[in-house]
Every structure is written in structure tokens, then in C-alpha cells.
Enzyme design. Structure first.
Site, PDB file in Angstrom:
ATOM      1  N   GLY A  54       0.765  -1.237   0.000  1.00  0.00           N
ATOM      2  CA  GLY A  54       0.000   0.000   0.000  1.00  0.00           C
ATOM      3  C   GLY A  54       0.791   1.280   0.000  1.00  0.00           C
ATOM      4  O   GLY A  54       0.380   2.270  -0.581  1.00  0.00           O
ATOM      5  N   ASP A 113      -4.582   2.366  11.199  1.00  0.00           N
ATOM      6  CA  ASP A 113      -5.971   2.031  11.499  1.00  0.00           C
ATOM      7  C   ASP A 113      -6.051   1.630  12.974  1.00  0.00           C
ATOM      8  O   ASP A 113      -6.024   2.484  13.847  1.00  0.00           O
ATOM      9  CB  ASP A 113      -6.396   0.906  10.548  1.00  0.00           C
ATOM     10  CG  ASP A 113      -7.880   0.633  10.529  1.00  0.00           C
ATOM     11  OD1 ASP A 113      -8.540   0.819  11.557  1.00  0.00           O
ATOM     12  OD2 ASP A 113      -8.383   0.208   9.479  1.00  0.00           O
TER      13      ASP A 113
END
Length: 188
Positions: A54, A113
């Protein structure tokens, strides 16, 4: 049989996506982060560690915005698989190819997150004898935090929505978007 381009659905204008952060906003913020990192790491030759897959877009653009000597390496860690929620189990899929003792480390990640994966990774790198370990993250979804992680260089705080684009994916799709978008319906 060939398909005409008018029949091909554009991923960039997919109605299942709601743009959250534009390409221009990303570019501007990365240039600002690059200037901060240049100032903070002047003369230190930091090792930037990109977390695959990512962070590849963010790392690539961030490197071009940093005006000091540096090196790069990559790690691959996983706690998601093809799911939208973390499993909580962290696995190192690809480790570093170089020792990091006495090096100034800057981990470059796409999103923070729950904090479970990154807290594990940062502790792991500190245990290897690095001179310092800091974190640059493009996105912070703080509402979902289960373990506190200090973000030294932050691009954008975001709401608790599932986002894709600019390297972030859903089941390996949408990484190529030049912006960050909320995925409205993962099944579409």
C-alpha cells in the site's frame, strides 16, 4: 473480440467511489511532509522503510519531496488478507535486506488504522538496535485505534470509512487511483 473504449468502465470515475482526498491535496501535503523530513533528517542519512504494498505510491512521491541523502528498503507485513477488517495477527511477509543497527529509521505507511500492525512493526524495528524509529503515514483513521501509535509525519486524518486509492486496495483493486476515495459498496 475487441471491446471499444466507450464500453470500458473507467476505474477513475467509478460511481462506487466517493473522492475523499484529491490528487492535488495529496501532492501538496506530501511536498509539505518532504520539507519537514528534509529539515529533521539533514545530515543523518535516514533509511526509509516502505511497507508494501500500500505505501508504494506514498513512498515514491515522498522520496522525491525529500532533499537530503537517504536510503530505502521495503517490508511486507500482513494482518488483513483479503478482508476489510484486521485479523489482529501480524505476519512479516518480507523482511529487510540490510541491518539497521545505529540507523535512523523512517517507516513509511499508507494508513494507520487499529495500530496493531504498526505497533508490532515499530517495536520490532526498535529491538534491532536502530538509532531512532519514526513513522510517516499518509492517513490516520484514529477512531479505530486499539493500540496507540505515534505518527511523526501525518498526511491526513480521515473518518472511519473504508478507503481505497493511491496504493490502498480492496482485494487488490483500486490501488491505481490517483486520489483517496471511500468505497461505497465493496460488493459492486
Amino acid at each position: 473480440m475487441a471491446t471499444s473504449s466507450s464500453q470500458i468502465t473507467s476505474e477513475f470515475s467509478n460511481p462506487n467511489l466517493a473522492v475523499l482526498i484529491t490528487e492535488e491535496e495529496i501532492r501538496t501535503r506530501i511536498n509539505e511532509l518532504g520539507a519537514e523530513i528534509t529539515r529533521d533528517y539533514a545530515g543523518l542519512n535516514p533509511l526509509l522503510i516502505g511497507v508494501l504494498k500500500g505505501a508504494c505510491f506514498f513512498l515514491s512521491d515522498l522520496l522525491r519531496a525529500i532533499n537530503t541523502r537517504l536510503n530505502i528498503e521495503f517490508m511486507a507485513i500482513s494482518s488483513y488478507g483479503s478482508s476489510m477488517r484486521t485479523s489482529g495477527e501480524v505476519r512479516i511477509m518480507k523482511d529487510l535486506d540490510v541491518p539497521i543497527e545505529r540507523r535512523h529509521i523512517l517507516v513509511v505507511e499508507d494508513i494507520v488504522d487499529t495500530g496493531l500492525t504498526l505497533s508490532y512493526l515499530l517495536a520490532n524495528l526498535k529491538s534491532r538496535g536502530a538509532a531512532s524509529v519514526k513513522l510517516a503515514a499518509l492517513l490516520d483513521k484514529h477512531e479505530r485505534r486499539q493500540r496507540e501509535v505515534e505518527i511523526d509525519y501525518l498526511g491526513f486524518p480521515i473518518p472511519d470509512e473504508f478507503v481505497v486509492g493511491y496504493g490502498l486496495d480492496f482485494a487488490e483493486r483500486y490501488r491505481n487511483l490517483p486520489f483517496i476515495a471511500v468505497l461505497k459498496n465493496p460488493e459492486a
